[in-house]
Scaffold this motif. Structure first.
Motif, short mmCIF file in Angstrom:
data_model
loop_
_atom_site.label_atom_id
_atom_site.label_comp_id
_atom_site.label_asym_id
_atom_site.label_seq_id
_atom_site.Cartn_x
_atom_site.Cartn_y
_atom_site.Cartn_z
N LEU A 35 0.98 -1.09 0.11
CA LEU A 35 0.00 -0.13 0.04
C LEU A 35 0.96 1.24 -0.02
O LEU A 35 0.58 2.05 -0.74
N ARG A 135 -3.65 9.85 -0.75
CA ARG A 135 -3.50 8.65 0.04
C ARG A 135 -4.86 7.67 0.36
O ARG A 135 -4.91 6.61 0.36
N LEU A 136 -5.83 8.58 0.56
CA LEU A 136 -7.24 7.97 0.97
C LEU A 136 -7.77 7.54 -0.09
O LEU A 136 -8.27 6.29 -0.31
N THR A 139 -5.77 4.27 -0.83
CA THR A 139 -6.00 3.23 0.10
C THR A 139 -7.49 2.49 -0.17
O THR A 139 -7.69 1.31 -0.32
N GLN A 140 -8.42 3.26 -0.66
CA GLN A 140 -9.88 2.87 -0.93
C GLN A 140 -9.73 1.88 -2.03
O GLN A 140 -10.28 0.90 -2.22
N GLN A 403 -11.22 -1.42 6.96
CA GLN A 403 -9.82 -0.78 6.31
C GLN A 403 -10.33 0.44 5.76
O GLN A 403 -9.66 1.34 5.95
N ASN A 404 -11.31 0.44 5.19
CA ASN A 404 -11.83 1.97 4.58
C ASN A 404 -12.22 2.93 5.69
O ASN A 404 -12.06 4.05 5.62
N GLN A 406 -11.01 2.78 8.61
CA GLN A 406 -9.70 3.25 9.10
C GLN A 406 -8.98 4.46 8.28
O GLN A 406 -8.45 5.26 8.93
N ALA A 407 -8.93 4.18 6.90
CA ALA A 407 -8.41 4.87 6.06
C ALA A 407 -9.07 6.57 6.27
O ALA A 407 -8.43 7.61 6.34
N ARG A 408 -10.42 6.75 6.30
CA ARG A 408 -11.25 7.87 6.51
C ARG A 408 -10.83 8.55 7.86
O ARG A 408 -10.52 9.74 7.63
N GLY A 410 -8.08 7.96 9.48
CA GLY A 410 -6.38 8.75 9.26
C GLY A 410 -6.60 9.85 8.49
O GLY A 410 -5.74 10.75 8.75
N ARG A 411 -7.33 10.22 7.53
CA ARG A 411 -7.64 11.19 6.61
C ARG A 411 -8.08 12.41 7.45
O ARG A 411 -7.61 13.55 7.49
#
Length: 425
Positions: A35, A135-136, A139-140, A403-404, A406-408, A410-411
């Motif tokens: 990733l 990055r978001l 990642t998605q 995972q999505n 967590q990505a949001r 993190g953004r």
């Protein structure tokens, strides 16, 4: 005879070497695109990142322009070149040539530089926001690609299971232990499994193509499929109170407020009139003499005294301050919602990929054994297999949702990490 034997031995040796090389190539590990590598590749290829970089360059150029002093003005004037009497010709002409030098008062240059510095900081923040957005997005797309590969693996496994069920049903029908209807049902299940595998394979190819398009490089190796199974070790408790301070979104609002503050300072500085001073030389045509001239001029602020501009700047500053408070509330609310969403997704993923999946797998295993031994009917087997397939897909979706989420999160909580911009005042 010896020649033939030697040729045979040489051919056998070459074949052995070729097989050894093939085995070594097959044993080489397949490169995995992680990733982080995908995000790094996308950062240089993203048009938004290139636009943000150009915006920073433009803001720095504007900073250079803001620090420049006004250009001097060359002036020329000819008097007494037309009239009556002694002024009817050019004998009485007076020619003046000089330079007018504008002198800025009230700190206008420093105020302009302050505005330009604030705009550079805002452009750099925008670049950091774009990087976080990239990055978001990557990642998605990455999560969707590995989830699609996991779904494809599940679909192919279902094809294998359906093939085994069809073979068992055919044996049972041939042995007279079941009606031909069971074989037809198994055949229908096999056809549906093949069609589902074909559709899933096409979706997996589309997901990889979308990821490759976003990062700007073709994906020839494997993806980190194990990323989907990474769950928090501890049970996530209730969300605590969050603070938007230090996040990119609030930093952008702070930068807008800093620009508005600098705009108020510039508006106040522009109210102070500037001076125009400069030396000149005047030549008298009649006597061929030369005289020095020194001029001073200053505008009189009668019609436009700058108060309206200052009022406008204050209003814009008040607006920026209010929007900053609104942004802080929105960011804190979004972080709270994202934390709850991530926690719920983790609970769902842990349950779906753990006890629920294990129970479905055990039920399907028992149903297969019982069907082969004639203890369970075909409908029981089909129901157990359908439940297992649905549970496996639900587990994949739950893991991808976590995972999505967590990505949001993190953004939203991405910290500010950018150099400060200074300048000569």
């Amino acid at each position: 005879m010896n020649t033939v034997l030697a040729a045979f031995v040489a051919a056998a040796s070459c074949a052995g070497m070729a097989q050894a090389q093939t085995g070594m190539q097959a044993s080489l590990p397949v490169p995995v695109l992680s990733l982080d590598q995908a995000v790094e590749a996308a950062g240089g290829a993203a048009p938004a990142a290139q636009a943000a970089t150009s915006a920073i360059a433009a803001a720095r150029a504007e900073r250079i322009v803001a620090g420049l002093r006004p250009n001097p003005i060359a002036q020329g004037q000819v008097e007494n070149i037309a009239g009556t009497g002694p002024y009817s010709g050019l004998e009485s002409a007076e020619t003046t040539v000089g330079v007018a030098i504008p002198i800025e008062l009230g700190g206008k240059r420093g105020a302009r530089v302050a505005v330009a510095n604030a705009q550079i900081s805002r452009a750099q923040l925008h670049a950091a926001i774009v990087a976080a957005d990239v990055r978001l997005q990557v990642t998605q797309l990455y999560v969707e690609a590995i989830a699609a590969e996991r779904r494809l693996s599940t679909a192919r496994d279902q094809v294998r299971i359906a093939s085994d069920a069809l073979r068992v049903a055919s044996v049972r029908v041939q042995a007279g232990r079941a009606s031909p209807l069971e074989e037809q049902r198994a055949n229908v299940a096999k056809v549906n499994a093949d069609a589902n595998a074909e559709r899933t394979a096409r979706l997996a190819e589309a997901a990889r193509a979308n990821l490759a398009r976003r990062i700007g490089v073709p994906i020839t190796g494997a993806l980190d499929v194990a990323l989907l199974d990474r769950l928090p070790a501890a049970i996530i408790g209730p969300t605590a109170m969050v603070d938007a301070a230090g996040t990119l979104a609030l930093a952008a609002a702070d930068a807008d407020l800093a620009i508005a503050d600098a705009g108020v300072r510039l508006a106040r500085a522009n109210r102070v009139p500037d001076l125009n001073v400069g030396p000149a030389l005047r030549r008298f045509e009649a006597t061929n003499d030369t005289a020095a001239v020194f001029s001073v001029s200053i505008p009189i602020p009668i019609f436009n005294n700058g108060r309206a501009v200052v009022a406008q700047a204050h209003a814009q500053r008040t607006q920026a301050e209010a929007l900053r408070r609104v942004t802080a509330l929105d960011v804190e609310q979004a972080i709270t919602d994202a934390q709850a969403e991530a926690a719920n997704a983790a609970i769902t993923a842990r349950a779906a990929a753990g006890p629920a999946l294990a129970a479905a797998q055990e039920a399907a295993r028992i149903a297969r054994i019982g069907y082969r031994e004639g203890k369970f009917g075909q409908l029981d087997l089909l129901d157990a297999e359908r439940t297992l397939a649905e549970t496996r897909l639900a587990a994949i979706d739950a893991l991808a949702n976590y995972q999505n989420a967590q990505a949001r999160l993190g953004r939203l909580t991405a910290p500010v990490s950018m150099p400060t911009t200074g300048g000569n005042q």
